[in-house]
Scaffold this motif. Structure first.
Motif, PDB file in Angstrom:
ATOM      1  N   ARG A  46      23.761  36.582  -8.408  1.00  0.00           N
ATOM      2  CA  ARG A  46      23.825  37.955  -8.713  1.00  0.00           C
ATOM      3  C   ARG A  46      22.384  38.282  -9.380  1.00  0.00           C
ATOM      4  O   ARG A  46      21.766  37.796 -10.005  1.00  0.00           O
ATOM      5  N   TRP A  47      21.958  39.646  -8.974  1.00  0.00           N
ATOM      6  CA  TRP A  47      20.695  39.945  -9.320  1.00  0.00           C
ATOM      7  C   TRP A  47      20.571  41.672  -9.503  1.00  0.00           C
ATOM      8  O   TRP A  47      21.490  42.501  -9.045  1.00  0.00           O
ATOM      9  N   ASN A  55      12.755  43.797  -5.243  1.00  0.00           N
ATOM     10  CA  ASN A  55      12.761  42.345  -5.284  1.00  0.00           C
ATOM     11  C   ASN A  55      11.475  41.906  -4.375  1.00  0.00           C
ATOM     12  O   ASN A  55      10.863  42.393  -3.745  1.00  0.00           O
ATOM     13  N   GLU A  64      22.295  34.681   4.763  1.00  0.00           N
ATOM     14  CA  GLU A  64      22.472  35.357   3.182  1.00  0.00           C
ATOM     15  C   GLU A  64      23.119  36.557   3.470  1.00  0.00           C
ATOM     16  O   GLU A  64      23.077  37.179   4.650  1.00  0.00           O
ATOM     17  N   TRP A  66      24.245  40.132   1.240  1.00  0.00           N
ATOM     18  CA  TRP A  66      23.954  40.787   0.066  1.00  0.00           C
ATOM     19  C   TRP A  66      24.967  41.611   0.290  1.00  0.00           C
ATOM     20  O   TRP A  66      25.456  42.391   0.904  1.00  0.00           O
ATOM     21  N   VAL A  68      26.136  45.109  -2.323  1.00  0.00           N
ATOM     22  CA  VAL A  68      25.313  45.983  -3.243  1.00  0.00           C
ATOM     23  C   VAL A  68      26.614  46.471  -4.004  1.00  0.00           C
ATOM     24  O   VAL A  68      27.533  47.079  -3.545  1.00  0.00           O
ATOM     25  N   LEU A  75      15.976  49.095   2.341  1.00  0.00           N
ATOM     26  CA  LEU A  75      16.013  47.824   2.684  1.00  0.00           C
ATOM     27  C   LEU A  75      15.199  47.726   3.790  1.00  0.00           C
ATOM     28  O   LEU A  75      15.197  48.333   4.578  1.00  0.00           O
ATOM     29  N   HIS A  98      13.171  39.795   4.269  1.00  0.00           N
ATOM     30  CA  HIS A  98      14.029  40.776   3.761  1.00  0.00           C
ATOM     31  C   HIS A  98      13.731  41.137   2.367  1.00  0.00           C
ATOM     32  O   HIS A  98      13.074  40.241   1.562  1.00  0.00           O
ATOM     33  N   ALA A 110      23.493  43.774  -7.212  1.00  0.00           N
ATOM     34  CA  ALA A 110      23.908  43.086  -5.935  1.00  0.00           C
ATOM     35  C   ALA A 110      24.103  41.538  -6.268  1.00  0.00           C
ATOM     36  O   ALA A 110      23.838  41.125  -7.183  1.00  0.00           O
ATOM     37  N   SER A 112      24.539  38.127  -4.011  1.00  0.00           N
ATOM     38  CA  SER A 112      24.241  37.092  -2.669  1.00  0.00           C
ATOM     39  C   SER A 112      25.009  36.181  -2.438  1.00  0.00           C
ATOM     40  O   SER A 112      25.385  35.472  -3.497  1.00  0.00           O
TER      41      SER A 112
END
Length: 120
Positions: A46-47, A55, A64, A66, A68, A75, A98, A110, A112
């Motif tokens: 998580r970030w 980022n 991956e 994501w 949100v 994006l 990305h 978000a 991941s």
């Protein structure tokens, strides 16, 4: 339903600090409760990205996804751009660059989920 098995490989996922983006915010890696001898076929993190920041541009061997959770951002992936908002989900194949820039007034949060493809 009763059981005598305490299910030690089930339950909430805990998170540890993994690294921080150059300008955006921290990334925390999920510690999945599965044994090393039988790990999950994916990992989770998580970030967050602070308002007015992005980022790090990312490209890697893993696929991956994501999710949100909060916020809004622009994006960019490969040569495309779109807006993501809370509730949106996006997927990236291996080797696709990305990045997201938080264009909103609030922190973008978000989750991941990432994994190596079978051929990876």
């Amino acid at each position: 339903m009763s059981t005598t098995n305490p299910a030690p490989t089930s339950g909430p996922v805990t998170f540890d600090h993994w690294y921080a983006f150059a300008e955006g915010g921290p990334v925390h890696r999920g510690l999945l409760p599965f044994p090393p001898a039988d790990p999950a076929p994916f990992e989770v993190a998580r970030w967050s990205v602070a308002p007015g920041t992005a980022n790090d541009l990312d490209v890697h061997r893993s696929r991956e996804l994501w999710i949100v959770v909060a916020g809004v951002g622009a994006l960019t992936w490969a040569d495309r751009t779109t807006v993501l908002r809370a509730g949106d989900i996006v997927a990236f194949d291996s080797g696709v660059p990305h990045q997201i820039r938080n264009d909103g007034p609030d922190e973008l949060l978000a989750v991941s989920v990432f994994w190596l493809p079978d051929n990876g």
